[in-house]
Write an enzyme that holds these catalytic residues in place. Sequence first.
Site, PDB file in Angstrom:
ATOM      1  N   LEU A 214       0.806  -1.314   0.022  1.00 52.14           N
ATOM      2  CA  LEU A 214       0.090   0.142   0.112  1.00 52.14           C
ATOM      3  C   LEU A 214       0.853   1.296   0.042  1.00 52.14           C
ATOM      4  CD1 LEU A 214      -3.099   0.457   0.339  1.00 52.14           C
ATOM      5  CD2 LEU A 214      -2.712   0.976   2.676  1.00 52.14           C
ATOM      6  N   HIS A 215       0.860   2.064  -0.952  1.00 51.44           N
ATOM      7  CA  HIS A 215       1.813   3.444  -1.084  1.00 51.44           C
ATOM      8  C   HIS A 215       1.094   4.211  -2.070  1.00 51.44           C
ATOM      9  CE1 HIS A 215       2.834   1.756  -4.745  1.00 51.44           C
ATOM     10  NE2 HIS A 215       3.375   2.873  -5.231  1.00 51.44           N
ATOM     11  N   ARG A 216       0.231   4.068  -2.854  1.00 51.58           N
ATOM     12  CA  ARG A 216      -0.519   5.051  -3.540  1.00 51.58           C
ATOM     13  C   ARG A 216      -1.066   6.369  -2.811  1.00 51.58           C
ATOM     14  NH1 ARG A 216       1.121   4.727  -9.150  1.00 51.58           N
ATOM     15  NH2 ARG A 216       1.180   2.442  -9.585  1.00 51.58           N
ATOM     16  N   ASP A 292      -1.952  -1.902  -4.325  1.00 54.22           N
ATOM     17  CA  ASP A 292      -2.038  -0.779  -5.275  1.00 54.22           C
ATOM     18  C   ASP A 292      -1.002  -0.626  -6.005  1.00 54.22           C
ATOM     19  OD1 ASP A 292      -0.249   0.458  -3.423  1.00 54.22           O
ATOM     20  OD2 ASP A 292      -1.610   1.880  -2.659  1.00 54.22           O
TER      21      ASP A 292
END
Length: 378
Positions: A214-216, A292
């Site tokens: 998860l990083h967007r 993501d």
Amino acid sequence: MTRTSASAHILCVVGARPNFMKIAPIMRALAAAHGLTASLVHTGQHYDAAMKHAFFEQLHIPEPDVDLEVGSGSHAEQTAQIMLRFEPVLDERRPDAVLVVGDVNSTVACALVAVKKGIPVIHVESGLRSGDRSMPEEINRILTDQLSNLLFTTEAAAADNLAREGISYDKVHFAGNVMIDTLFYNLAGAKPAAATLGSAGQAGWAAHYGLLTLHRPANVDDPATLKRLLETLVEISRETPLAFPVHPRTRARIEAAGLAGLLETGRFALLPPQGYLEMLGLMRYAALVLTDSGGIQEETTALGVPCVTLRDSTERPITVSEGTNTVVGSDREAILATVAAIRAGEGKAGRQPALWDGRAAERIVATIAEWCGVARAA
């Protein structure tokens, strides 16, 4: 390119972690090609020196001939610094073409400098489109493709995206996916998931776990969205524990939003950013992957692992139409329903897309040699 000579020099560019997996097989193929020489520029966009070294070592990428050491910054600052530092490299090395991969800031920055200096640009992974111009990567893709002289696609439909933007089909070559070249080349050396989970004291989870990335910005920058996602992931983790390599940016957003305690209510193996072989092992044996990331959508399709994409769109539609990917956004009910279907054995089985066979880089380099004229000259 209309020239014909005995040799041609291709200057290859990498900038960030997603580029490393794409450039590795290309550098191997260039090293084996008759009449082509290659050098490698690392812009330093990926500024974690330890992780950069780990990826280069694991993927057997030669040390860069030039490291621009740009580091972090806003999109504008980073792109501008790359351009300023890349131009003298072109003046000194005078390559016959510049090869860029993917869609990071380094990709568009170096392509723009090259084309302004009259140097042809080769773009590997062209024509991918999400339709979402709020994503910086989408802007980078569109602009790089417009600047490029030779464009290589990972799926046949990408040529239609390019044609709609006025790019001639004769510039475009369907070569396959170099990310999958790297996956197949390294699969036997993937680190066992039990060893990686064991570093977080959870080796016993290796029999049944999921993988989360998860990083967007759309997912982690807004505290309300991040809280909703984490609450959903906590619920999933109670039945399927989640290995979670936490991106530094994501960790900072979780802490700033006061949500670190929420993770403690679920079953997470919180890991630092992982090397390629560690991530490959985690993906290979996961019951499901929630992500993501763009590249992970492709890798899970190649591995046949169900993938739940926490985004509203994907620039890799073949992973949905032919692969194991389901795009669900950040909607709690959609995420839980998709995960429930996977647990019930109703997840997508998928199939291997055309030319995702581990030989994309060979096709790319053969086409470059012909385009440069060295194949005829030989």
